[in-house]
Enzyme design. Structure first.
Site, PDB file in Angstrom:
ATOM      1  CD  GLU A  79      -3.168   0.995   0.427  1.00  0.00           C
ATOM      2  OE1 GLU A  79      -3.239  -0.028  -0.405  1.00  0.00           O
ATOM      3  OE2 GLU A  79      -3.869   1.753   0.669  1.00  0.00           O
ATOM      4  CG  ASP A  80       1.230   3.080   3.339  1.00  0.00           C
ATOM      5  OD1 ASP A  80       0.363   3.276   2.450  1.00  0.00           O
ATOM      6  OD2 ASP A  80       1.258   2.705   4.467  1.00  0.00           O
TER       7      ASP A  80
END
Ligand code: MN
Length: 514
Positions: A79-80
Site C-alpha cells: 500500500e505505502d
C-alpha cells in the site's frame, strides 16, 4: 532527543518458543520492511517502520506464528511503498503474500457513522479476510494505530475511534481475543466519551488504593489454603477491570460502585479442570460465598469460548471479592481466544496447522461470532442469521474445499454492495435494485423511481454484483407495482411491496363492471 532504535530481537523474544527457521523468517521480513519504509514518517514524526514493528510485536505477544508475524511486518509495504506483490511473492512466497494482500484489502473498509449498516460491515470484514490470520493482523494494526491516535488530526480521531469501538473491538471480542478487544475498547472510549473515561479512571484508581493492601492479605491467605490442601502449584494474581467495561457496568448499577464486586478480581491458576473444582471447594470451605454468584463457565463455556469458575466471597474483613479459577490453558484461551487456535508455525503444507485451522472454522468460529449473549455487557442478542448461514455452510463443506479459504463459499452466496456513501449492504445472490432500496429503508423502496449502478442507469430487474455501488433515485409519486414482486428476491422486500399494494392497490380493470 528521541531515538527510534528497533531491534528484531525485541519481537522474537516475546515468543514462548520459536525455531531458528522462525527467527530467520522474521528477521528477513524485518530487514525487508525496514528498507522499504525508509524515509517515510507518520503523523507522530516517527519513522513509518515503527508502526509495522510495533504491530509485529503485538502479534508476537499473542503468540502468533512466524508467517503471521512476517506478514505483520510487511503489511503496509504494498500500500505505502514501491514494493510490488511479485517481489513479496518472490521473497516470501504465496502464503505471506496472501496475508499481506488480505490486510491491504481490509484496510479499504470504512465505517461511515451509520449504525444501520454496522452488522453488514462486520460481516464483510470476516468474509473478506478469508483467513483468520488476516483479521488478527488487522486487529493488531488497529491497536497500534489507536495507541498513536493522539497524533492524528483531530477531525479524524472521532471517526477512527468510533469505527474501532463498533467494528474492530466488537470483532476481537466475538473472536474471544480479550487481550486486544479490551485495549481497543479503552483506547476508543477515551476519544468517544472523554468525560466518562476520566470519571471511570478516577473511581478505579481510588478503589484500587483502598483495596490493594487488604486484598493482598486475602490473596496470600488463599494461596496458603490451596497449597495446604495439596494444590502446591497454584498461582494467584489480580485482574483489574478495564475502564470501558467498568463504566458500562457502573451505568447499569446506577453509579453505585459499592455494588460492584469485580472491580478487582482475584485469579487462581491451577493445573487441571478437576483442580479448579477442588480449589472452589477449598475456598467455599473457608470463606462464605455470596449466593447466586457462582458461575461454572467450565461446564458451560461462554459463546466466545471463555472458560473459568467464578465465585464471589466474603473475605472476612468486611469486603467482598470475585474469584476466578482457571487452568493456564483456559487463561490462554480467555486472553487470546481464536488466536490461540490459529498459531501456525509454518506453511500451509503442515498437516497439524491445517487441522487447527479447520478446527476453528468448523467448531469455534460460528459460536465465537455470536453477539454478546451472556456477557458482561448485559445484552442478550439473537444469533445473527449470517452466522447461522456460515455455520451451516461450514458444517456441510468438505475438508478439501476449505483449504485456507475459510469463507469463499459463504462469500459466494452473499452479495456485498455499497451505497454511494460507502455503507455496506449485504443481500442474497440474485438481488436487484428493488431489494437494495428496501434494505436501506421501506420509504426508499416504496418511492423507488430509478437506479444507477456505478453511475449508469439500469433496469430495476438488473441482478446486482459483488462490489456494485448502487444509487437509488426516488420520486414522491413513484409507487410499487405488482411486477416488483417478481423482481424482488428478498422476502423483506416482497413483504413490504405486498403491504404497500394492499394499502394502495394499483387500479385494476374489472371486465364485469361496465
Ligand atoms: Mn498499518
Amino acid at each position: 532527543m528521541t531515538t527510534f532504535e528497533t531491534d528484531v530481537k525485541d519481537i522474537i523474544k516475546l515468543l514462548d518458543n520459536s525455531s531458528p527457521e522462525d527467527a530467520e523468517l522474521i528477521t528477513r521480513a524485518y530487514d525487508f520492511a525496514k528498507k522499504a519504509h525508509e524515509g517515510y514518517t507518520r503523523y507522530s514524526g516517527e519513522p513509518y517502520f515503527i508502526h509495522v514493528f510495533e504491530t509485529a510485536k503485538i502479534l508476537a505477544e499473542i503468540q502468533m506464528g512466524a508467517s503471521t508475524i512476517a506478514a505483520g511486518l510487511l503489511h503496509d509495504v504494498i500500500e505505502d511503498t514501491n514494493v510490488t506483490a511479485e517481489q513479496i511473492e518472490q521473497e516470501f512466497g504465496k502464503e505471506i503474500l496472501f496475508l499481506v494482500q488480505g490486510v491491504t484489502k481490509l484496510g479499504k473498509l470504512r465505517y461511515h457513522g451509520r449504525d444501520r449498516y454496522i452488522e453488514s460491515l462486520r460481516k464483510l470484514f470476516v468474509a473478506m479476510s478469508q483467513d483468520i490470520r488476516v483479521l488478527i493482523i488487522k486487529l493488531c494494526d488497529r491497536l497500534h494505530n489507536m495507541r498513536t491516535l493522539e497524533f492524528v488530526p483531530k477531525h479524524k480521531q472521532l471517526r477512527i475511534a468510533t469505527e474501532t469501538m463498533k467494528v474492530y473491538a466488537q470483532l476481537a471480542y466475538r473472536l474471544g481475543i480479550r487481550k486486544i478487544s479490551r485495549d481497543l475498547e479503552d483506547l476508543a472510549f477515551q476519544y468517544i466519551e472523554p468525560e466518562h473515561y476520566k470519571e471511570a479512571l478516577k473511581i478505579v484508581k481510588q478503589k484500587n488504593k483502598e483495596a490493594n493492601e487488604r486484598l493482598d492479605k486475602f490473596r496470600k491467605s488463599v494461596q496458603k489454603a490451596l497449597v495446604k490442601e495439596g494444590l502446591t502449584t497454584a498461582k494467584t494474581d489480580y485482574r483489574i477491570k478495564h475502564l470501558h467495561s467498568f463504566y458500562r457496568k457502573l451505568e447499569r448499577k446506577e453509579f453505585d460502585a459499592d455494588k460492584m464486586y469485580d472491580i478487582l478480581a482475584l485469579r487462581v491458576y491451577v493445573p487441571t479442570p478437576t483442580d479448579c473444582y477442588k480449589a472452589l471447594g477449598i475456598l467455599h470451605g473457608i470463606w462464605r460465598p455470596l449466593p447466586g454468584r457462582i458461575k461454572d463457565y467450565i461446564a458451560f463455556p461462554k459463546p466466545n469460548g471463555y472458560r473459568s469458575l467464578h465465585t464471589t466471597i466474603f473475605t472476612g474483613d468486611g469486603s467482598i471479592v470475585e474469584v476466578q479459577i482457571r487452568t493456564p490453558e483456559m487463561h490462554k484461551e480467555a486472553e487470546y481466544g481464536i488466536a490461540s487456535h490459529a498459531m501456525y508455525k509454518s506453511g500451509f503444507q503442515e498437516e497439524k496447522s491445517e487441522d487447527k485451522n479447520l478446527l476453528w472454522i468448523k467448531s469455534l468460529l460460528p459460536s465465537m461470532l455470536h453477539l454478546n449473549n451472556s456477557t458482561e455487557h448485559g445484552k442478550v442478542a439473537d444469533v445473527p442469521n449470517w452466522i447461522k448461514d456460515m455455520a451451516e455452510l461450514q458444517a456441510s463443506a468438505h475438508k478439501d474445499e476449505f483449504d485456507h479459504n475459510m469463507s469463499a463459499d459463504f462469500f459466494q452466496k452473499r452479495l456485498f454492495v455499497f451505497t454511494p456513501k460507502g455503507d455496506v449492504v449485504d443481500l442474497p445472490i440474485g438481488s436487484t435494485p428493488v431489494d437494495f432500496a428496501y434494505a436501506i429503508h421501506s420509504d426508499i423502496g416504496n418511492h423507488l423511481f430509478s437506479a444507477k449502478i456505478g453511475g449508469k442507469m439500469v433496469a430495476l430487474d438488473t441482478k446486482l454484483q459483488n462490489g456494485d455501488i448502487v444509487d437509488i433515485q426516488t420520486k414522491e409519486r413513484a409507487k410499487p407495482s405488482t411486477k416488483w414482486l417478481d423482481i424482488a428476491r428478498t422476502s423483506m422486500a416482497k413483504k413490504r411491496i405486498k403491504d404497500a399494494l394492499e394499502k394502495n392497490p394499483s387500479p385494476k380493470i374489472n371486465p364485469r363492471i361496465k
